[in-house]
Enzyme design. Sequence first.
Site, PDB file in Angstrom:
ATOM      1  N   LEU A   1      -2.241   3.347  11.971  1.00  9.17           N
ATOM      2  CA  LEU A   1      -3.170   4.318  11.398  1.00  9.17           C
ATOM      3  C   LEU A   1      -4.033   3.616  10.350  1.00  9.17           C
ATOM      4  O   LEU A   1      -3.766   3.656   9.157  1.00  9.17           O
ATOM      5  CB  LEU A   1      -2.418   5.500  10.794  1.00  9.17           C
ATOM      6  CG  LEU A   1      -3.173   6.841  10.784  1.00  9.17           C
ATOM      7  CD1 LEU A   1      -3.681   7.215  12.174  1.00  9.17           C
ATOM      8  CD2 LEU A   1      -2.303   7.960  10.247  1.00  9.17           C
ATOM      9  N   ASP A   2      -5.090   2.971  10.873  1.00  9.06           N
ATOM     10  CA  ASP A   2      -5.949   2.196   9.978  1.00  9.06           C
ATOM     11  C   ASP A   2      -6.869   3.137   9.191  1.00  9.06           C
ATOM     12  O   ASP A   2      -7.380   4.117   9.730  1.00  9.06           O
ATOM     13  CB  ASP A   2      -6.792   1.225  10.811  1.00  9.06           C
ATOM     14  CG  ASP A   2      -7.571   0.285   9.921  1.00  9.06           C
ATOM     15  OD1 ASP A   2      -7.023  -0.736   9.496  1.00  9.06           O
ATOM     16  OD2 ASP A   2      -8.740   0.618   9.589  1.00  9.06           O
TER      17      ASP A   2
ATOM     18  N   ASP B   1       0.844  -1.208   0.000  1.00 14.75           N
ATOM     19  CA  ASP B   1       0.000   0.000   0.000  1.00 14.75           C
ATOM     20  C   ASP B   1       0.877   1.254   0.000  1.00 14.75           C
ATOM     21  O   ASP B   1       1.941   1.263   0.611  1.00 14.75           O
ATOM     22  CB  ASP B   1      -0.850   0.036   1.297  1.00 14.75           C
ATOM     23  CG  ASP B   1      -1.755  -1.194   1.400  1.00 14.75           C
ATOM     24  OD1 ASP B   1      -2.145  -1.706   0.321  1.00 14.75           O
ATOM     25  OD2 ASP B   1      -2.017  -1.659   2.513  1.00 14.75           O
TER      26      ASP B   1
ATOM     27  N   GLU C   1      -6.742  -6.124  13.344  1.00 21.82           N
ATOM     28  CA  GLU C   1      -8.059  -5.591  12.975  1.00 21.82           C
ATOM     29  C   GLU C   1      -9.156  -6.526  13.500  1.00 21.82           C
ATOM     30  O   GLU C   1      -9.987  -6.139  14.307  1.00 21.82           O
ATOM     31  CB  GLU C   1      -8.163  -5.399  11.447  1.00 21.82           C
ATOM     32  CG  GLU C   1      -7.248  -4.294  10.912  1.00 21.82           C
ATOM     33  CD  GLU C   1      -7.269  -4.154   9.389  1.00 21.82           C
ATOM     34  OE1 GLU C   1      -7.104  -5.180   8.688  1.00 21.82           O
ATOM     35  OE2 GLU C   1      -7.455  -3.025   8.899  1.00 21.82           O
TER      36      GLU C   1
ATOM     37  N   GLU D   1       1.335  -3.310  11.984  1.00 22.33           N
ATOM     38  CA  GLU D   1       0.925  -3.497  10.588  1.00 22.33           C
ATOM     39  C   GLU D   1       2.006  -3.012   9.650  1.00 22.33           C
ATOM     40  O   GLU D   1       2.156  -3.487   8.534  1.00 22.33           O
ATOM     41  CB  GLU D   1      -0.383  -2.733  10.342  1.00 22.33           C
ATOM     42  CG  GLU D   1      -1.034  -2.951   8.991  1.00 22.33           C
ATOM     43  CD  GLU D   1      -0.724  -1.847   7.985  1.00 22.33           C
ATOM     44  OE1 GLU D   1      -0.075  -0.867   8.348  1.00 22.33           O
ATOM     45  OE2 GLU D   1      -1.138  -2.015   6.830  1.00 22.33           O
ATOM     46  N   GLU D   2       2.815  -2.045  10.121  1.00 25.45           N
ATOM     47  CA  GLU D   2       3.823  -1.427   9.265  1.00 25.45           C
ATOM     48  C   GLU D   2       5.147  -2.184   9.240  1.00 25.45           C
ATOM     49  O   GLU D   2       6.095  -1.731   8.588  1.00 25.45           O
ATOM     50  CB  GLU D   2       4.093   0.025   9.744  1.00 25.45           C
ATOM     51  CG  GLU D   2       2.983   0.997   9.429  1.00 25.45           C
ATOM     52  CD  GLU D   2       2.859   1.303   7.934  1.00 25.45           C
ATOM     53  OE1 GLU D   2       1.777   1.729   7.504  1.00 25.45           O
ATOM     54  OE2 GLU D   2       3.845   1.082   7.203  1.00 25.45           O
TER      55      GLU D   2
ATOM     56  N   ASP E   1       1.258   7.516   8.473  1.00 24.91           N
ATOM     57  CA  ASP E   1       1.375   6.099   8.831  1.00 24.91           C
ATOM     58  C   ASP E   1       2.670   5.852   9.584  1.00 24.91           C
ATOM     59  O   ASP E   1       2.716   5.216  10.636  1.00 24.91           O
ATOM     60  CB  ASP E   1       1.417   5.245   7.551  1.00 24.91           C
ATOM     61  CG  ASP E   1       0.045   4.842   7.083  1.00 24.91           C
ATOM     62  OD1 ASP E   1      -0.092   4.444   5.918  1.00 24.91           O
ATOM     63  OD2 ASP E   1      -0.895   4.927   7.908  1.00 24.91           O
TER      64      ASP E   1
ATOM     65  N   ASP F   1      -2.239  -1.597  14.790  1.00 27.89           N
ATOM     66  CA  ASP F   1      -2.339  -1.008  13.445  1.00 27.89           C
ATOM     67  C   ASP F   1      -2.237   0.485  13.667  1.00 27.89           C
ATOM     68  O   ASP F   1      -3.184   1.108  14.154  1.00 27.89           O
ATOM     69  CB  ASP F   1      -3.687  -1.397  12.810  1.00 27.89           C
ATOM     70  CG  ASP F   1      -3.771  -0.940  11.357  1.00 27.89           C
ATOM     71  OD1 ASP F   1      -4.692  -1.387  10.654  1.00 27.89           O
ATOM     72  OD2 ASP F   1      -2.917  -0.118  10.936  1.00 27.89           O
TER      73      ASP F   1
HETATM   74  P1  P6P Z   1     -11.974  -1.442   0.897  1.00 26.60           P
HETATM   75  C1  P6P Z   1      -8.652   0.596   5.200  1.00 26.60           C
HETATM   76  O1  P6P Z   1      -7.724   0.493   4.135  1.00 26.60           O
HETATM   77  C2  P6P Z   1      -9.017  -0.812   5.626  1.00 26.60           C
HETATM   78  O2  P6P Z   1      -7.883  -1.509   6.057  1.00 26.60           O
HETATM   79  C3  P6P Z   1     -10.063  -0.761   6.730  1.00 26.60           C
HETATM   80  O3  P6P Z   1      -9.907   0.339   7.572  1.00 26.60           O
HETATM   81  C4  P6P Z   1     -11.362  -0.711   5.955  1.00 26.60           C
HETATM   82  O4  P6P Z   1     -12.438  -1.296   6.671  1.00 26.60           O
HETATM   83  C5  P6P Z   1     -11.048  -1.504   4.687  1.00 26.60           C
HETATM   84  O5  P6P Z   1      -9.616  -1.504   4.536  1.00 26.60           O
HETATM   85  C6  P6P Z   1     -11.671  -0.892   3.451  1.00 26.60           C
HETATM   86  O6  P6P Z   1     -11.339  -1.748   2.361  1.00 26.60           O
HETATM   87  O7  P6P Z   1     -11.518  -2.615   0.056  1.00 26.60           O
HETATM   88  O8  P6P Z   1     -13.474  -1.414   1.071  1.00 26.60           O
HETATM   89  O9  P6P Z   1     -11.415  -0.109   0.460  1.00 26.60           O
END
Ligand code: P6P
Length: 337
Positions: A118-119, A65, A280, A94-95, A71, A116
């Site tokens: 910065l989700d 990503d 997550e 996550e990083e 992040d 994680d």
């Molecule tokens: P999509 C954000 O990138 C993430 O990890 C979560 O926070 C979020 O629920 C999901 O991915 C969104 O994924 O494929 O719908 O863009």
Amino acid sequence: MSQDKIITIERHIIEGERAHPGASGSFSGLLRDLTLAFKLIWREVSKAGLVDILGTLGRENIHGDDVKKLDIFAHETIYKAMDHGGHLCVMASEENEDVLSIPDHYPTGKYVLIYDPLDGSSNIDANITIGTIFSLYRRITPSGPGSIDDCLQPGYKQIAAGYAMYGSSTMIVYTTGDGVHGFTLDPGIGEFLLSHENIRIPKKGKIYSVNEGNYHRWSEGMKKYIQYLCEEDPSTDRPYSARYVGSLVGDIQRTLLYGGIFMYPADIKHPGGKLRLMYEGNPMAMLIEQAGGRASDGVTRILDIQPKSLHERTPLFLGSGEDVMTAEQFLQGKREL
Ligand code: P6P
């Protein structure tokens, strides 16, 4: 809020510790250090649009990503806030592909932090709610530096889990196994104040949350479930409303407070699901269950999954118990329209 009702997160943590005679205070110190990290991240996230911290570094993280500067800042801020307190034996982020060791010149402790940083970071530039997700375990190795074995524990072994949500207001929502509690940041005093005591998720909701752009990649059971939710039947509150932030913390916060179901199912592109089990799925599953809800991969309880690798993915169905059970019936082919 009257003066005698101001309960800071620090006071809540200490009172929680007192409820456990013999507690060493290390866990409370750990949560206090984590709260400081959230304040430091909030300060950068809240001014991100002003100091041109936005934009990518032109790098990719271990998952391919685009990595945004925030992040990295969040990842490093948490590590530096937590590496010296003597509470942790190992961390994982996550990083970072591998586990994060405690520097040799600092003492190690009895806990494990998986996070994680910065989700939802792809939403940073649009100023959409993002968050930090954390999961805490007791170590299982006897002493000294922790290892991957301390990290790869099933979710039911978590001793605490939660998130910081950087949105229209900044909150910390967490559980230590005694209910789910929310604290809202008062920027004027820089303190998180108890604002949502003992959050309970409704047994059934009227909202479903999923990325419907993936519809044609779903199983037949998943497609039938969404068709079921969209049928006209006022006696069962259908059709449901669709809400999808695309940032897990925002979608879970709404689900906890309003009820309904959040889903990231397996699909042709993501046969094992997209979201990550350790930082997550597990923390959000602990929160949802502690609030009285249900969390599965469509078949198995999320918290019962034995992880095999740090960044493994899982399908997620989280939310009101009745809604998740109905979804499981369709997904398992036990229910038709
Ligand atoms: P999509 C954000 O990138 C993430 O990890 C979560 O926070 C979020 O629920 C999901 O991915 C969104 O994924 O494929 O719908 O863009």
